[in-house]
Scaffold this active site. Structure first.
Site, PDB file in Angstrom:
ATOM      1  N   ARG A 188     -21.411 111.483  28.607  1.00 55.90           N
ATOM      2  CA  ARG A 188     -21.342 110.395  29.597  1.00 55.90           C
ATOM      3  C   ARG A 188     -21.715 109.057  28.954  1.00 55.90           C
ATOM      4  O   ARG A 188     -21.153 108.017  29.308  1.00 55.90           O
ATOM      5  CB  ARG A 188     -22.272 110.711  30.779  1.00 55.90           C
ATOM      6  CG  ARG A 188     -21.730 111.845  31.647  1.00 55.90           C
ATOM      7  CD  ARG A 188     -22.793 112.429  32.563  1.00 55.90           C
ATOM      8  NE  ARG A 188     -23.195 111.528  33.626  1.00 55.90           N
ATOM      9  CZ  ARG A 188     -24.299 111.685  34.344  1.00 55.90           C
ATOM     10  NH1 ARG A 188     -25.124 112.695  34.098  1.00 55.90           N
ATOM     11  NH2 ARG A 188     -24.587 110.837  35.302  1.00 55.90           N
ATOM     12  N   LYS A 207     -29.705 102.719  38.471  1.00 59.89           N
ATOM     13  CA  LYS A 207     -28.820 102.055  39.431  1.00 59.89           C
ATOM     14  C   LYS A 207     -29.072 102.582  40.849  1.00 59.89           C
ATOM     15  O   LYS A 207     -29.188 101.811  41.785  1.00 59.89           O
ATOM     16  CB  LYS A 207     -27.336 102.288  39.073  1.00 59.89           C
ATOM     17  CG  LYS A 207     -26.932 101.769  37.701  1.00 59.89           C
ATOM     18  CD  LYS A 207     -25.430 101.886  37.468  1.00 59.89           C
ATOM     19  CE  LYS A 207     -24.907 103.318  37.451  1.00 59.89           C
ATOM     20  NZ  LYS A 207     -25.399 104.133  36.298  1.00 59.89           N
ATOM     21  N   ARG A 239     -34.573 114.893  35.328  1.00 65.72           N
ATOM     22  CA  ARG A 239     -34.162 114.491  36.674  1.00 65.72           C
ATOM     23  C   ARG A 239     -33.791 115.697  37.535  1.00 65.72           C
ATOM     24  O   ARG A 239     -33.125 116.612  37.079  1.00 65.72           O
ATOM     25  CB  ARG A 239     -32.951 113.566  36.538  1.00 65.72           C
ATOM     26  CG  ARG A 239     -32.465 112.980  37.822  1.00 65.72           C
ATOM     27  CD  ARG A 239     -31.711 111.709  37.584  1.00 65.72           C
ATOM     28  NE  ARG A 239     -30.294 111.935  37.351  1.00 65.72           N
ATOM     29  CZ  ARG A 239     -29.418 110.943  37.219  1.00 65.72           C
ATOM     30  NH1 ARG A 239     -29.823 109.685  37.242  1.00 65.72           N
ATOM     31  NH2 ARG A 239     -28.161 111.203  37.012  1.00 65.72           N
TER      32      ARG A 239
END
Ligand code: AMP
Length: 222
Positions: free
Chosen positions: A170, A13, A126
């Protein structure tokens, strides 16, 4: 143009929102970035929000809604925006409808579809720049200078909530709270489901195709 990007953590996103900001001039408004700025500045909101963020839970709606309402009222948001990470609950989606009200609705909601196993692979590698928020992947998109940002030379770190256990949490929260928004926006005729696997430019082309030829034309002129 007003876009919403939905999708699990690690779906891309943020990457897509930045591409849209650069190419279409749409302001990227990311609730996660607003919250992380509040945490960094140690505001009362940030101190409160951190407890939820660190364990992968959602920050309460009223906290997020206050930040988003303030952000959407700023001048640069009036030219169009892409919402990244907001809304995440039905209550937030309904509040967004009310907020935009007579000023015009959302033009398109893009749902980036990425399987859980891919999310875990992406997020575990990441790294985020502590200074400017730019993101890298240690395998797929490594920085030129190990542990330092290409843009500002800031230090790269792994967000607490990018640890694998927290990512699994999450994903559960996404399935329970946010995935139902796909049906909600589908029922309003606003949703496009987009395959989120592939290079960022490939995913971007799919999104542009879903948005329609007029907006793809804007991209060419930008
Ligand atoms: P993100 O950068 O979008 O992955 O968000 C990081 C964390 O910030 C999430 O795991 C939540 O704890 C919190 N957060 C971000 N956006 C929202 C939202 N719209 N509603 C509730 N919590 C949020």
């Amino acid at each position: 143009m007003r876009l919403v990007l939905l999708g699990p953590p690690g779906a891309g996103k943020g990457t897509q929102a930045r591409l849209f900001q650069d190419k279409l001039g749409l302001q990227q408004i990311a609730s996660g970035d607003l919250l992380r700025a509040a945490v960094r500045d140690r505001t009362p909101t940030g101190i409160d929000a951190k407890r939820y963020m660190d364990r992968g839970a959602l920050v309460p709606d009223e906290v997020v809604l206050k930040l988003i309402t303030e952000r959407l009222a700023q001048t640069d948001a009036q030219q169009g925006f892409v919402l990244d990470g907001f809304p995440r609950t039905r209550a937030q989606a309904e509040a967004l409808n009310q907020m935009l009200g007579s000023g015009g609705a959302i033009d398109r909601v893009i749902a980036l579809m990425v399987p859980d196993a891919e999310v875990i692979k992406r997020i575990s590698g990441r790294r985020t720049c502590r200074n400017c928020g730019a993101m890298y992947h240690m395998v797929f998109d490594p920085p030129r200078n190990l542990n330092h940002c290409n843009e500002c030379n800031g230090e790269l770190y792994q967000r607490d909530d990018d640890a694998e256990d927290t990512v699994r949490m999450r994903l559960q929260v996404y399935a329970a709270e946010t995935r139902p928004l796909l049906e909600y926006y589908e029922s309003l005729g606003a949703l496009s489901r987009i395959d989120g696997i592939g290079r960022p430019e490939e995913v971007e082309s799919r999104i542009l195709a879903a948005i329609g030829p007029i907006n793809a034309g804007v991209k060419t002129c930008a």
